[in-house]
Design an enzyme around this catalytic site. Structure first.
Site, PDB file in Angstrom:
ATOM      1  N   SER A   1      36.286 -23.474   0.038  1.00 38.74           N
ATOM      2  CA  SER A   1      35.312 -23.447   1.129  1.00 38.74           C
ATOM      3  C   SER A   1      33.911 -23.761   0.637  1.00 38.74           C
ATOM      4  CB  SER A   1      35.293 -22.074   1.791  1.00 38.74           C
ATOM      5  OG  SER A   1      36.383 -21.894   2.644  1.00 38.74           O
TER       6      SER A   1
ATOM      7  N   HIS B  37      30.598 -16.498   6.407  1.00 37.34           N
ATOM      8  CA  HIS B  37      31.112 -17.702   5.764  1.00 37.34           C
ATOM      9  C   HIS B  37      30.381 -18.978   6.180  1.00 37.34           C
ATOM     10  CE1 HIS B  37      34.434 -20.747   5.094  1.00 37.34           C
ATOM     11  NE2 HIS B  37      34.610 -20.022   4.015  1.00 37.34           N
TER      12      HIS B  37
ATOM     13  N   ASP C  80      32.892 -23.908  11.674  1.00 41.81           N
ATOM     14  CA  ASP C  80      33.173 -22.751  10.836  1.00 41.81           C
ATOM     15  C   ASP C  80      33.015 -21.484  11.672  1.00 41.81           C
ATOM     16  OD1 ASP C  80      32.874 -20.883   8.387  1.00 41.81           O
ATOM     17  OD2 ASP C  80      33.037 -22.834   7.406  1.00 41.81           O
TER      18      ASP C  80
END
Length: 351
Positions: free
Chosen positions: A290, A108, A61
């Site tokens: 996600s 994220h 990620d």
């Protein structure tokens, strides 16, 4: 060609009350009563059988805040492949990257890692689905985007360095599946096949374009595609459907992306990066497929800790997943795939 991560950060409202089971299992986590996703997955009931101990989840990620208290004692060595053209790896998977400067989009990966395996009962934040699993931080995206080659390199690193589960909360735009089908772009596809051949479970987000097909890489044969549900267990309005050639798709909590914070998925973010409107400096509520994928990665770690191999883990996830309203288990439909993952049923599945 750049492959961008699909990050939905708009917020939605609907707070749910935590059940007694989760309050006991994760006592001392102040955000636990906001984690409706754990209830939807029946994760607290599963923790009596497995908490993911001995398993490692690689989060490929934007990198992870390595100093976040949710990951104290839980990290294994990672790597950075978003190197701006410099030789890779060029770092240890920290979210700030090779230049040491954290980008807003790069919160994220820390959020994804916390959903999968944040520590439970440590007096801060919430609990991960597999609270005793380890996290391997792999930074393959910088400022929210990366190439197929960078992501593929991250997947291969994870497979070669002891990951049991790989989470890919990222995806290319709809239509890019054609490039992988034709072999024009194969770096990530081949890396997923490599990991799967080594016995690693690969979990990937379906995508956030309200499209009929799972985006690549969740489209690829070796990946389990995960669509998103909201707090009412309905298919989230932004989520792609769980459609791919081999039908290996399920659903999991991803949030609504419609309103206030508590209808989305709470998890860790790099320290100090929480949005003021949600009122937490080191935590935030985000929505997207996600957020759904690491829920499933966490359940995969619970199953792996029981000694199941990759095929057995996927079979347990698929055969025990439940379609909302209809109540069917392990029956495919294009909206939910095989259904919403049920951790408690999965850890008890005998095949």
């Amino acid at each position: 060609m750049r492959m961008r991560s699909l990050i939905t950060t708009s917020l939605v409202g609907l707070s749910l009350v935590v059940t007694q089971a989760s309050a006991g299992a994760a006592a001392g986590d102040p955000l636990i009563d906001k984690q409706w996703g754990l209830q939807q997955l029946h994760a607290p009931e599963a923790w009596a059988s497995s908490t993911g101990a001995g398993q490692t989840i690689a989060v490929v990620d934007t990198g992870v805040d390595l100093g976040h208290p949710e990951f104290a004692g839980k990290l294994v060595p990672g790597a950075t492949f978003a190197c701006g053209g410099a030789p890779a790896p060029c770092g240890n998977g920290d979210w700030t990257g090779a230049d040491g400067v954290g980008q807003e989009a790069d919160v994220h990966g820390t959020h994804v890692a916390g959903i999968a395996a944040a520590a439970a009962g440590n007096g801060v934040g919430g609990a991960g689905v597999a609270p005793d699993a380890k996290i391997m931080p792999i930074k393959a995206l910088e400022n929210g985007s990366g190439t197929f080659e960078e992501i593929g390199a991250g997947v291969r690193y994870a497979a070669d360095h002891g990951a049991n589960v790989i989470n890919l909360s990222l995806g290319a735009q709809p239509g890019i599946q054609v490039l992988t089908l034709l072999g024009i772009q194969a770096a990530t596809k081949d890396a997923i096949a490599y990991a799967r051949d080594k016995g690693v479970v690969v979990v990937a987000s379906a995508g956030n374009e309200t499209a009929p097909l799972c985006d690549t890489p969740s489209w690829e044969q070796g990946a389990l595609c995960v669509a998103a549900t909201d707090a009412n267990e309905m298919h989230a309005i932004y989520s792609n459907l769980g459609v791919k050639l081999n039908l290996r798709a399920v659903s999991a909590p991803g949030g609504s992306s419609l309103g206030d914070c508590d209808g989305d998925v709470w998890s860790s973010v790099p320290r100090g990066m929480g949005k003021p409107e949600c009122g937490q400096a080191d935590y935030d509520a985000l929505a997207g497929t996600s957020m759904a994928a690491p829920q499933v990665a966490g359940v995969a770690a619970l199953l792996g800790a029981q000694g199941r191999d990759a095929a057995g883990i996927e079979d347990a996830l698929i055969h025990t997943a439940q379609t909302p309203i209809a109540g069917l288990r392990g029956v495919y439909n294009p909206v939910y795939g095989y259904g919403v993952v049920d951790a408690a049923a999965a850890v008890g599945y005998q095949g």
